[in-house]
Enzyme design. Structure first.
Site, mmCIF file in Angstrom:
data_model
loop_
_atom_site.group_PDB
_atom_site.id
_atom_site.type_symbol
_atom_site.label_atom_id
_atom_site.label_comp_id
_atom_site.label_asym_id
_atom_site.label_seq_id
_atom_site.Cartn_x
_atom_site.Cartn_y
_atom_site.Cartn_z
ATOM 1 N N LYS A 1 -21.419 22.809 30.183
ATOM 2 C CA LYS A 1 -21.007 22.529 28.863
ATOM 3 C C LYS A 1 -22.275 21.979 28.024
ATOM 4 O O LYS A 1 -22.364 22.436 26.735
ATOM 5 C CB LYS A 1 -20.115 21.307 28.554
ATOM 6 C CG LYS A 1 -18.462 21.983 29.006
ATOM 7 C CD LYS A 1 -17.356 21.459 28.572
ATOM 8 C CE LYS A 1 -16.049 21.752 28.968
ATOM 9 N NZ LYS A 1 -14.890 21.037 28.756
ATOM 10 N N LYS B 1 -15.578 32.233 35.209
ATOM 11 C CA LYS B 1 -14.192 32.151 34.971
ATOM 12 C C LYS B 1 -13.506 32.271 33.740
ATOM 13 O O LYS B 1 -14.057 32.097 32.510
ATOM 14 C CB LYS B 1 -13.911 30.671 35.500
ATOM 15 C CG LYS B 1 -13.481 29.730 34.450
ATOM 16 C CD LYS B 1 -13.460 28.139 34.883
ATOM 17 C CE LYS B 1 -13.718 27.447 33.419
ATOM 18 N NZ LYS B 1 -13.321 26.090 33.261
ATOM 19 N N LYS C 1 -10.658 29.125 27.924
ATOM 20 C CA LYS C 1 -10.142 29.161 26.480
ATOM 21 C C LYS C 1 -11.159 28.952 25.449
ATOM 22 O O LYS C 1 -10.951 29.224 24.229
ATOM 23 C CB LYS C 1 -9.206 28.162 26.388
ATOM 24 C CG LYS C 1 -9.155 26.706 26.777
ATOM 25 C CD LYS C 1 -8.268 25.641 26.769
ATOM 26 C CE LYS C 1 -8.481 24.400 27.416
ATOM 27 N NZ LYS C 1 -7.403 23.926 27.810
HETATM 28 P P1 TYM Z 1 -8.531 22.131 31.232
HETATM 29 O O1 TYM Z 1 -7.965 21.750 30.240
HETATM 30 O O2 TYM Z 1 -9.915 22.975 31.103
HETATM 31 O O3 TYM Z 1 -7.660 23.142 32.144
HETATM 32 C C1 TYM Z 1 -6.246 22.931 32.292
HETATM 33 C C2 TYM Z 1 -5.929 23.209 33.833
HETATM 34 O O4 TYM Z 1 -6.173 24.810 33.903
HETATM 35 C C3 TYM Z 1 -7.023 25.002 35.076
HETATM 36 N N1 TYM Z 1 -7.751 26.122 34.730
HETATM 37 C C4 TYM Z 1 -7.742 27.457 35.330
HETATM 38 N N2 TYM Z 1 -7.163 27.726 36.655
HETATM 39 C C5 TYM Z 1 -7.432 29.133 36.844
HETATM 40 N N3 TYM Z 1 -8.260 29.781 36.379
HETATM 41 C C6 TYM Z 1 -8.918 29.455 35.243
HETATM 42 N N4 TYM Z 1 -9.781 30.417 34.644
HETATM 43 C C7 TYM Z 1 -8.686 28.172 34.789
HETATM 44 N N5 TYM Z 1 -9.171 27.551 33.663
HETATM 45 C C8 TYM Z 1 -8.611 26.499 33.736
HETATM 46 C C9 TYM Z 1 -7.896 23.883 35.077
HETATM 47 O O5 TYM Z 1 -8.384 23.677 36.325
HETATM 48 C C10 TYM Z 1 -6.640 22.761 34.996
HETATM 49 O O6 TYM Z 1 -6.152 22.293 35.851
HETATM 50 N N6 TYM Z 1 -10.267 17.716 32.917
HETATM 51 C C11 TYM Z 1 -9.383 18.810 32.920
HETATM 52 C C12 TYM Z 1 -7.972 17.956 32.285
HETATM 53 C C13 TYM Z 1 -7.658 16.689 32.838
HETATM 54 C C14 TYM Z 1 -7.103 16.517 34.028
HETATM 55 C C15 TYM Z 1 -6.953 14.985 33.988
HETATM 56 C C16 TYM Z 1 -6.540 17.481 35.125
HETATM 57 C C17 TYM Z 1 -7.913 15.675 32.164
HETATM 58 N N7 TYM Z 1 -7.475 14.637 32.953
HETATM 59 C C18 TYM Z 1 -6.138 14.623 35.217
HETATM 60 C C19 TYM Z 1 -6.008 16.570 36.123
HETATM 61 C C20 TYM Z 1 -5.814 15.262 36.414
HETATM 62 C C21 TYM Z 1 -9.603 19.978 32.291
HETATM 63 O O7 TYM Z 1 -10.432 20.034 31.408
HETATM 64 O O8 TYM Z 1 -8.594 20.883 32.154
#
Ligand code: TYM
Length: 331
Positions: free
Chosen positions: A115, A197, A200
């Site tokens: 990032k 990957k 969004k």
């Molecule tokens: P975030 O918002 O980027 O993504 C949310 C969830 O989606 C999963 N994910 C994917 N899984 C499979 N293939 C993909 N291409 C893909 N892109 C995203 C992510 O692994 C995630 O599970 N830091 C985290 C949010 C967060 C969080 C937490 C998660 C904040 N605090 C505590 C678990 C526990 C994040 O940015 O996810």
């Protein structure tokens, strides 16, 4: 929350379109786990401001994400769903845990490296300490299991290290959580560059599919997905485009890879893409319909937030009070 069940915590950032990566990597697994566990599903809006957000859009996206949680099948009566920014204990614990996390550990985080190289202009301290806020989210609730996609694995390992370090000094304050990463769907790839990957925040919309995209758009994006110059449908890492389509098909149909492969014998990539688009649309269409109904009902969503926020605060405070006492803050 039933005392006898183990605890799940997970969250998604309300920062743009929610993709089928978020759905298959996280959301769909949450729906499968919700009966067996006491679950907290947070809209992590505080994480989202590590990137500049338009205030009106952020507010709307947070509400829409809550509506989507319900539309995919999460029961707001059974699960605790809330906005992270409504529960100040997250930020409080994050500060404390910052003092138990090393700069070296944070510099090694792949997501920070990626990032910060992309973001150029705004490499803020929040972007750097973001995994500590995530650790606080999880540790506040004595979480047993964290269902996430593969890209969050490293953050989970750091969470475990921070919890263990704290416990070694102060006794067993935190439960050390385990990640839950599904075998298929934990790494849905970009449609045009299947070695990266699906994200969004991708600038090229042809790389991803949002859960709320128009169904014709979904069909066309799958049709245009990059495969390779061969013909045979084989599930192997050497054919990342085809593998990704098979993963999407497997997740959409709830069938294992071994179960779906015989159906593609002797078929071509055109057939594969048609099957994937049909299966994906069959999965997404009902979610979109429910989402449109739920998001209209502002009072219903407000009510969910009102009820759940207090429960989250109560649970978070139990841990936070213990932490403050252990580290010696005046009582
Ligand atoms: P975030 O918002 O980027 O993504 C949310 C969830 O989606 C999963 N994910 C994917 N899984 C499979 N293939 C993909 N291409 C893909 N892109 C995203 C992510 O692994 C995630 O599970 N830091 C985290 C949010 C967060 C969080 C937490 C998660 C904040 N605090 C505590 C678990 C526990 C994040 O940015 O996810």
């Amino acid at each position: 929350m039933g005392e006898d069940k183990k605890v799940i915590f997970s969250g998604i950032q309300p920062s743009g379109a929610i993709t089928i990566g978020n759905y298959f990597g996280a959301l769909k697994n949450w729906t499968k786990l919700q009966d067996e566990y006491n679950c907290l599903f947070c809209v992590v809006d505080m994480h989202a401001i590590t990137v500049r957000q338009n205030p009106a859009e952020l507010r709307q996206q947070a509400r829409d994400l809550l509506a989507l949680y319900i539309a995919v099948g999460l029961d707001p009566k059974k699960n605790i769903m809330y906005y992270q920014s409504h529960v100040p204990q997250h930020a409080e614990l994050a500060w404390i845990l910052n003092c138990f996390t090393y700069m070296g550990e944070l510099s090694r985080m792949t997501q920070f490296k990626e990032k910060s190289s992309k973001q150029g202009q705004n490499i803020n301290a929040g972007l750097f300490t973001y995994p500590v806020l995530m650790a606080a989210d999880i540790l506040l609730y004595q979480t047993d299991l964290v269902p996430v996609g593969h890209d969050q694995k490293q953050h989970l390992e750091l969470t475990r290290d921070i919890a263990t370090r704290f416990n070694q000094t102060y006794g067993d304050v935190f439960k050390v959580p385990d990640p839950f990463i599904a075998k298929v769907g934990a790494r849905i790839m970009s449609l045009q560059e299947p070695t990266s990957k699906m994200s969004k925040s991708d600038e090229n919309p042809n790389n991803f599919i949002s859960l709320l995209d128009d169904l014709n758009v979904i069909k066309n994006r799958i049709k245009r997905a990059v495969t390779d110059s061969e013909k045979e449908i084989i599930y192997t890492a050497d054919k990342p485009g085809v593998k990704n389509l098979l993963d999407i098909y497997s997740c959409s149909t709830n069938k294992a890879i071994a179960e779906i492969m015989p159906g593609f014998e002797g078929k071509g990539y055109g057939d594969l893409k048609k099957a994937v688009a049909d299966a994906l649309i069959a999965e997404i269409e009902p979610i979109q319909k429910r989402f449109q109904d739920i998001r209209k009902d502002k009072a219903y969503l407000d009510d969910i937030i009102k009820t759940n926020t207090d429960t989250a605060k109560y649970l978070a405070d139990k841990t936070l009070r213990k932490v403050k006492k252990k580290i010696g803050f005046p009582q």
